[in-house]
Write an enzyme that holds these catalytic residues in place. Structure first.
Site, PDB file in Angstrom:
ATOM      1  N   ARG A  21       0.870  -1.197   0.199  1.00 34.21           N
ATOM      2  CA  ARG A  21      -0.068  -0.100  -0.016  1.00 34.21           C
ATOM      3  C   ARG A  21       0.902   1.211  -0.074  1.00 34.21           C
ATOM      4  O   ARG A  21       1.406   1.492   0.920  1.00 34.21           O
ATOM      5  CB  ARG A  21      -1.044  -0.044   1.280  1.00 34.21           C
ATOM      6  CG  ARG A  21      -1.817   1.245   1.256  1.00 34.21           C
ATOM      7  CD  ARG A  21      -2.699   1.282   0.282  1.00 34.21           C
ATOM      8  NE  ARG A  21      -3.889   2.326   0.543  1.00 34.21           N
ATOM      9  CZ  ARG A  21      -3.623   3.395   0.385  1.00 34.21           C
ATOM     10  NH1 ARG A  21      -2.480   4.202   0.087  1.00 34.21           N
ATOM     11  NH2 ARG A  21      -4.752   4.440   0.611  1.00 34.21           N
ATOM     12  N   GLU A  29     -11.707   4.665  -5.471  1.00 36.62           N
ATOM     13  CA  GLU A  29     -11.750   3.086  -5.458  1.00 36.62           C
ATOM     14  C   GLU A  29     -12.406   2.782  -6.774  1.00 36.62           C
ATOM     15  O   GLU A  29     -13.428   3.578  -7.126  1.00 36.62           O
ATOM     16  CB  GLU A  29     -12.645   2.887  -4.375  1.00 36.62           C
ATOM     17  CG  GLU A  29     -12.052   3.302  -2.826  1.00 36.62           C
ATOM     18  CD  GLU A  29     -10.806   2.780  -2.516  1.00 36.62           C
ATOM     19  OE1 GLU A  29     -10.553   1.464  -2.893  1.00 36.62           O
ATOM     20  OE2 GLU A  29      -9.906   3.019  -1.916  1.00 36.62           O
ATOM     21  N   ARG A  70      -0.650  -5.705   4.838  1.00 37.17           N
ATOM     22  CA  ARG A  70       0.010  -5.089   3.735  1.00 37.17           C
ATOM     23  C   ARG A  70       1.183  -4.303   4.064  1.00 37.17           C
ATOM     24  O   ARG A  70       1.336  -3.797   5.121  1.00 37.17           O
ATOM     25  CB  ARG A  70      -1.002  -4.317   3.109  1.00 37.17           C
ATOM     26  CG  ARG A  70      -2.285  -5.008   2.319  1.00 37.17           C
ATOM     27  CD  ARG A  70      -2.903  -3.918   1.545  1.00 37.17           C
ATOM     28  NE  ARG A  70      -3.529  -2.977   2.660  1.00 37.17           N
ATOM     29  CZ  ARG A  70      -4.194  -1.931   2.089  1.00 37.17           C
ATOM     30  NH1 ARG A  70      -4.771  -1.945   0.759  1.00 37.17           N
ATOM     31  NH2 ARG A  70      -4.590  -0.901   3.013  1.00 37.17           N
TER      32      ARG A  70
END
Length: 227
Positions: A21, A29, A70
């Site tokens: 990320r 999005e 992440r």
């Protein structure tokens, strides 16, 4: 490497795949119900163009992972930091994820440049149009201080933290010297969010006024974001 969306990609380190990320940014999005799905696809394509082929450098901030495990990293090739370049192109918003503040100043500067030039997701401003959010009262007031009517049919008011948005109905025209109130909670207004509570009072929650194509014509930067 493969790109997942405008701020996330998968890299291989020592034969193991990791989802990364990108720090300091937030892209629209994919499948966004707030009118920015097409812009999200363009942001994804912009990151893919930067990734290209070849190795990249992963630059860690103060926290190595998010709650979903992440990797939280800046990604760079040479002197080109992808998050800064995406902000300069206008495909992402600057978003400070404390304590990972490394390079955020450069990202914020790049966003200011993109806004001023109306690049990517940033639309040219409408003369005289202004917006103020009262998070406690749960109201958004849009004012037309210009000299001409502004047709807001199909435009959206969006909270970035929720995210929640409401589409302004057809025939919504803001005459010079008038205001439009978009309400939530127990407040009254000309238009209402479907959700009862929209604005977060304790955390930063900025707002955008989006054209029907999703581009941001007006934004309200929550002062809490700089506290």
């Amino acid at each position: 490497m493969r790109v997942i969306d405008g701020d996330t990609l998968v890299v291989t380190v020592d034969g193991v795949e990791h989802t990364v990320r990108l720090l300091g940014i937030d892209a629209p999005e994919l499948g966004d119900p707030g009118g920015q799905a097409a812009l999200a696809e363009q942001a994804t394509a912009a990151l893919a163009a930067l990734v290209g082929d070849g190795a990249v450098n992963l630059i860690m901030g103060d926290e190595p992972h998010d709650d979903g495990e992440r990797l939280l990293r800046h990604v760079a090739r040479g002197d080109l930091v992808f998050s800064v370049e995406l902000a300069r192109q206008g495909w992402v918003r600057a978003h400070e994820y404390a304590p990972n503040t490394l390079l955020f100043g450069a990202i914020a500067d790049a966003q200011r440049e993109a806004r001023a030039a109306a690049r990517g997701l940033w639309a040219p401003p409408v003369p005289g149009l202004a917006m103020v959010v009262d998070k406690v009262a749960e109201t958004v007031v849009i004012a037309n201080d210009g000299g001409a009517p502004v047709d807001l049919s199909g435009w959206r008011v969006a909270s970035l933290r929720g995210p929640q948005s409401v589409e302004l109905p057809a025939g919504t025209v803001l005459q010079p010297g008038t205001t439009l109130t978009v309400a939530s909670g127990s407040s009254q207004g000309d238009v209402a969010f479907a959700q009862r509570h929209v604005w977060h009072n304790e955390l930063p929650d900025s707002a955008e006024l989006r054209r029907p194509d999703g581009r941001v014509a007006l934004y309200w930067d929550d002062p809490a974001a700089s506290d």
